[in-house]
Write a protein that holds these residues in place. Structure first.
Motif, PDB file in Angstrom:
ATOM      1  N   ILE A 270      37.475  33.611  53.442  1.00  0.00           N
ATOM      2  CA  ILE A 270      37.861  32.849  52.248  1.00  0.00           C
ATOM      3  C   ILE A 270      38.306  33.835  51.177  1.00  0.00           C
ATOM      4  N   ILE A 271      39.542  33.680  50.685  1.00  0.00           N
ATOM      5  CA  ILE A 271      40.096  34.668  49.763  1.00  0.00           C
ATOM      6  C   ILE A 271      39.379  34.613  48.420  1.00  0.00           C
ATOM      7  N   SER A 272      39.375  35.765  47.726  1.00  0.00           N
ATOM      8  CA  SER A 272      38.631  35.902  46.469  1.00  0.00           C
ATOM      9  C   SER A 272      39.002  34.862  45.413  1.00  0.00           C
ATOM     10  N   PRO A 273      40.307  34.540  45.206  1.00  0.00           N
ATOM     11  CA  PRO A 273      40.630  33.540  44.188  1.00  0.00           C
ATOM     12  C   PRO A 273      39.982  32.173  44.439  1.00  0.00           C
ATOM     13  N   VAL A 274      39.800  31.812  45.719  1.00  0.00           N
ATOM     14  CA  VAL A 274      39.138  30.543  46.028  1.00  0.00           C
ATOM     15  C   VAL A 274      37.648  30.642  45.690  1.00  0.00           C
ATOM     16  N   LYS A 275      37.016  31.752  46.122  1.00  0.00           N
ATOM     17  CA  LYS A 275      35.593  31.935  45.834  1.00  0.00           C
ATOM     18  C   LYS A 275      35.338  31.966  44.330  1.00  0.00           C
ATOM     19  N   GLY A 276      36.294  32.541  43.593  1.00  0.00           N
ATOM     20  CA  GLY A 276      36.099  32.705  42.156  1.00  0.00           C
ATOM     21  C   GLY A 276      36.689  31.601  41.308  1.00  0.00           C
ATOM     22  N   ALA A 277      37.190  30.528  41.939  1.00  0.00           N
ATOM     23  CA  ALA A 277      37.843  29.455  41.191  1.00  0.00           C
ATOM     24  C   ALA A 277      36.881  28.821  40.194  1.00  0.00           C
ATOM     25  N   SER A 278      35.616  28.705  40.577  1.00  0.00           N
ATOM     26  CA  SER A 278      34.600  28.210  39.649  1.00  0.00           C
ATOM     27  C   SER A 278      33.245  28.647  40.170  1.00  0.00           C
ATOM     28  N   GLN A 279      32.262  28.645  39.294  1.00  0.00           N
ATOM     29  CA  GLN A 279      30.904  29.007  39.689  1.00  0.00           C
ATOM     30  C   GLN A 279      30.385  28.051  40.753  1.00  0.00           C
ATOM     31  N   CYS A 363      33.761  50.204  47.791  1.00  0.00           N
ATOM     32  CA  CYS A 363      34.384  50.484  49.093  1.00  0.00           C
ATOM     33  C   CYS A 363      35.123  49.263  49.623  1.00  0.00           C
ATOM     34  N   ASP A 364      34.556  48.077  49.416  1.00  0.00           N
ATOM     35  CA  ASP A 364      35.211  46.831  49.808  1.00  0.00           C
ATOM     36  C   ASP A 364      36.531  46.669  49.049  1.00  0.00           C
ATOM     37  N   SER A 365      36.503  46.957  47.755  1.00  0.00           N
ATOM     38  CA  SER A 365      37.719  46.843  46.933  1.00  0.00           C
ATOM     39  C   SER A 365      38.762  47.880  47.334  1.00  0.00           C
ATOM     40  N   LEU A 366      38.318  49.111  47.603  1.00  0.00           N
ATOM     41  CA  LEU A 366      39.264  50.159  48.013  1.00  0.00           C
ATOM     42  C   LEU A 366      39.916  49.825  49.353  1.00  0.00           C
ATOM     43  N   ALA A 367      39.128  49.271  50.274  1.00  0.00           N
ATOM     44  CA  ALA A 367      39.698  48.877  51.569  1.00  0.00           C
ATOM     45  C   ALA A 367      40.750  47.795  51.374  1.00  0.00           C
ATOM     46  N   ALA A 368      40.463  46.797  50.520  1.00  0.00           N
ATOM     47  CA  ALA A 368      41.437  45.737  50.236  1.00  0.00           C
ATOM     48  C   ALA A 368      42.674  46.313  49.547  1.00  0.00           C
ATOM     49  N   TYR A 369      42.465  47.258  48.629  1.00  0.00           N
ATOM     50  CA  TYR A 369      43.585  47.879  47.916  1.00  0.00           C
ATOM     51  C   TYR A 369      44.512  48.608  48.896  1.00  0.00           C
ATOM     52  N   ILE A 370      43.917  49.350  49.822  1.00  0.00           N
ATOM     53  CA  ILE A 370      44.724  50.110  50.783  1.00  0.00           C
ATOM     54  C   ILE A 370      45.437  49.175  51.756  1.00  0.00           C
ATOM     55  N   GLU A 371      44.798  48.073  52.137  1.00  0.00           N
ATOM     56  CA  GLU A 371      45.467  47.068  52.980  1.00  0.00           C
ATOM     57  C   GLU A 371      46.732  46.551  52.283  1.00  0.00           C
ATOM     58  N   ALA A 388      46.867  41.259  44.091  1.00  0.00           N
ATOM     59  CA  ALA A 388      45.622  41.900  44.525  1.00  0.00           C
ATOM     60  C   ALA A 388      45.522  43.313  43.968  1.00  0.00           C
ATOM     61  N   LEU A 389      46.630  44.073  44.044  1.00  0.00           N
ATOM     62  CA  LEU A 389      46.622  45.424  43.487  1.00  0.00           C
ATOM     63  C   LEU A 389      46.338  45.394  41.992  1.00  0.00           C
ATOM     64  N   PHE A 390      46.978  44.465  41.288  1.00  0.00           N
ATOM     65  CA  PHE A 390      46.793  44.363  39.837  1.00  0.00           C
ATOM     66  C   PHE A 390      45.338  44.033  39.496  1.00  0.00           C
ATOM     67  N   ARG A 391      44.745  43.076  40.219  1.00  0.00           N
ATOM     68  CA  ARG A 391      43.364  42.680  39.950  1.00  0.00           C
ATOM     69  C   ARG A 391      42.401  43.844  40.147  1.00  0.00           C
ATOM     70  N   ILE A 392      42.576  44.563  41.246  1.00  0.00           N
ATOM     71  CA  ILE A 392      41.657  45.665  41.554  1.00  0.00           C
ATOM     72  C   ILE A 392      41.824  46.799  40.550  1.00  0.00           C
ATOM     73  N   ARG A 393      43.079  47.137  40.224  1.00  0.00           N
ATOM     74  CA  ARG A 393      43.319  48.184  39.222  1.00  0.00           C
ATOM     75  C   ARG A 393      42.716  47.813  37.872  1.00  0.00           C
ATOM     76  N   SER A 394      42.933  46.568  37.463  1.00  0.00           N
ATOM     77  CA  SER A 394      42.438  46.118  36.161  1.00  0.00           C
ATOM     78  C   SER A 394      40.919  46.210  36.092  1.00  0.00           C
ATOM     79  N   ARG A 395      40.268  45.801  37.192  1.00  0.00           N
ATOM     80  CA  ARG A 395      38.793  45.829  37.209  1.00  0.00           C
ATOM     81  C   ARG A 395      38.276  47.242  36.986  1.00  0.00           C
ATOM     82  N   TYR A 396      38.898  48.232  37.655  1.00  0.00           N
ATOM     83  CA  TYR A 396      38.377  49.597  37.572  1.00  0.00           C
ATOM     84  C   TYR A 396      38.987  50.401  36.433  1.00  0.00           C
ATOM     85  N   ASN A 397      40.002  49.863  35.753  1.00  0.00           N
ATOM     86  CA  ASN A 397      40.424  50.461  34.484  1.00  0.00           C
ATOM     87  C   ASN A 397      39.379  50.168  33.405  1.00  0.00           C
TER      88      ASN A 397
END
Length: 415
Positions: A270-279, A363-371, A388-397
């Protein structure tokens, strides 16, 4: 020399997603090296737990370390020689001089990328690879797990390669070699996977190769949930080395990575946007995952006499604290959530059995970023990949350093 993880090492580990296996056989789907390594290390973990039951804590930790490092050494070696057919490779191994020549060449090819791991790592890898005749317990567990994972792949191919003249010989070889290792606890159960809960669980884990990540997004290469788990596990091990994690913490981080997406056997990816759509949606998915995990995996293991495996899985998956991405320790018999600063300080000791959830998330985020990054580099243009790249970069910025890892600086190397 301190360990520094660089982009080149992360890409090297990921490159197993490109490497085809059984390339001379008709295949119902592409079989790739990273999937096989994941299945192998899952089985190695099962055999490790079963064959270390009577060991004291120190011996058990040493065995676990040898199994993880040996598995990673084997994988790095395989990345270079993967196109050599097994019968040819076994003939090379029979001649010590030829094997030494090949291994020296492999180490030369790997050295530029693994040098940041330090001279001690290089020395251990050299010693391990140069002693293939070693019959210690760690090596035997890895060999049995390798045979089981490869035989599992073979059985996927068997029915559609009936005219292949090599088929009978290959199967007889697998069965004979696994049969000779029945003295290892668990091997007999793995061979009888239709009638045993342990073998059934090992086979079930192998099915995660069928589940493709980013299933609605074209990518090159496609990665499976199974392969992704191994990549995250390997990253977790190397980053644990970088931050100076104790032996127990390193092993827990590796095996947490190896199982972190196990619930996707039951829910799919299940992709992250679906999991994170609401609490509410996130909580509903999590509740379903835990209920099914108990019904399909944990309860059968406990009822089948493998409570220690089920209990360990519960700890690695963070079931008692609600997430595999929380840092935990075992203190006075209780599982306690720890602060990030404590993991690097007072809780970084084997006796507390620490597990680094935030590092696992990195590590999970880095693996997704490299994919995503690799697919874009290979010419696949997709809004989902860019997002996906934008979301991961933004989180770790916003949080550039996590658990001692300079995540934002590492991501900047991919620009």
């Amino acid at each position: 020399m301190s360990v520094i993880i660089r982009k080149s090492l992360l890409e090297l580990i990921f490159s197993g997603a490109f490497m085809k296996r059984w390339n001379d056989k008709l295949r119902p789907m592409e079989l790739v090296e990273v999937d096989k390594q994941a299945h192998k290390m899952i089985v190695a973990w099962l055999l490790f737990l079963l064959n270390s039951r009577d060991m004291d804590v120190a011996r058990k930790r040493a065995l676990g370390e040898s199994i993880v490092e040996g598995g990673l050494f084997d994988y790095l070696y395989r990345l270079v020689i993967t196109d050599i057919k097994p019968p040819v490779f076994y003939r090379i191994k029979e001649n010590p001089d030829d094997y030494r020549t090949l291994t020296n060449w492999v180490l030369q090819q790997l050295r530029p990328r693994i040098m940041p791991l330090g001279e001690d790592f290089l020395t251990r890898m050299n010693d391990y690879l140069m002693q293939p005749e070693d019959k210690g317990l760690a090596r035997r567990i890895l060999h049995a797990a390798h045979l089981y994972a490869s035989y599992s792949e073979f059985k996927l191919l068997k029915s559609i390669n009936r005219m292949d003249h090599e088929l009978t010989e290959i199967e007889e070889s697998f069965v004979a070699r696994l049969d000779s290792m029945r003295d290892l606890e668990g091997v007999s159960e793995l061979l009888d996977e239709d009638n045993n809960v342990l073998g059934g669980f090992a086979r079930m884990c192998g099915r995660l190769r069928f589940q493709k990540r980013w299933s609605q997004t074209p990518r090159v290469p496609e990665t499976s949930v199974l392969g992704h788990m191994f990549i995250v596990a390997a990253y977790s091990w190397f980053f644990s080395m970088e931050v100076g994690a104790c032996r127990a913490r390193r092993q827990n981080n590796f095996f947490s990575g190896l199982f972190h997406d196990l619930p996707e056997l039951l829910t799919r990816d299940i992709i992250s946007p679906v999991k994170g759509a609401s609490q509410e949606i996130g909580d509903l998915i999590h509740e379903y995952e835990i209920r099914e995990l108990n019904r399909v995996v944990l309860r059968p293991l406990k009822e089948g006499g493998y409570s220690e495996i089920a209990d360990r899985l519960e700890y690695l998956l963070g079931l008692e604290v609600g997430s595999e991405f929380k840092a935990t320790v075992c203190r006075d018999g209780e599982i306690v959530v720890a602060a990030e600063s404590q993991m690097a300080g007072e809780y970084n000791q084997d006796s507390l059995d620490p597990k680094d959830g935030p590092l696992l998330k990195v590590c999970d985020s880095l693996a997704a970023y490299i994919e995503a990054h690799t697919a874009l580099k290979n010419g696949i243009s997709s809004d989902q990949l860019h997002q996906a790249l934008f979301r991961i970069r933004s989180r770790y910025n916003e949080i550039p350093v996590v658990s001692g890892v300079q995540v934002s600086a590492l991501l900047a190397d991919f620009d």
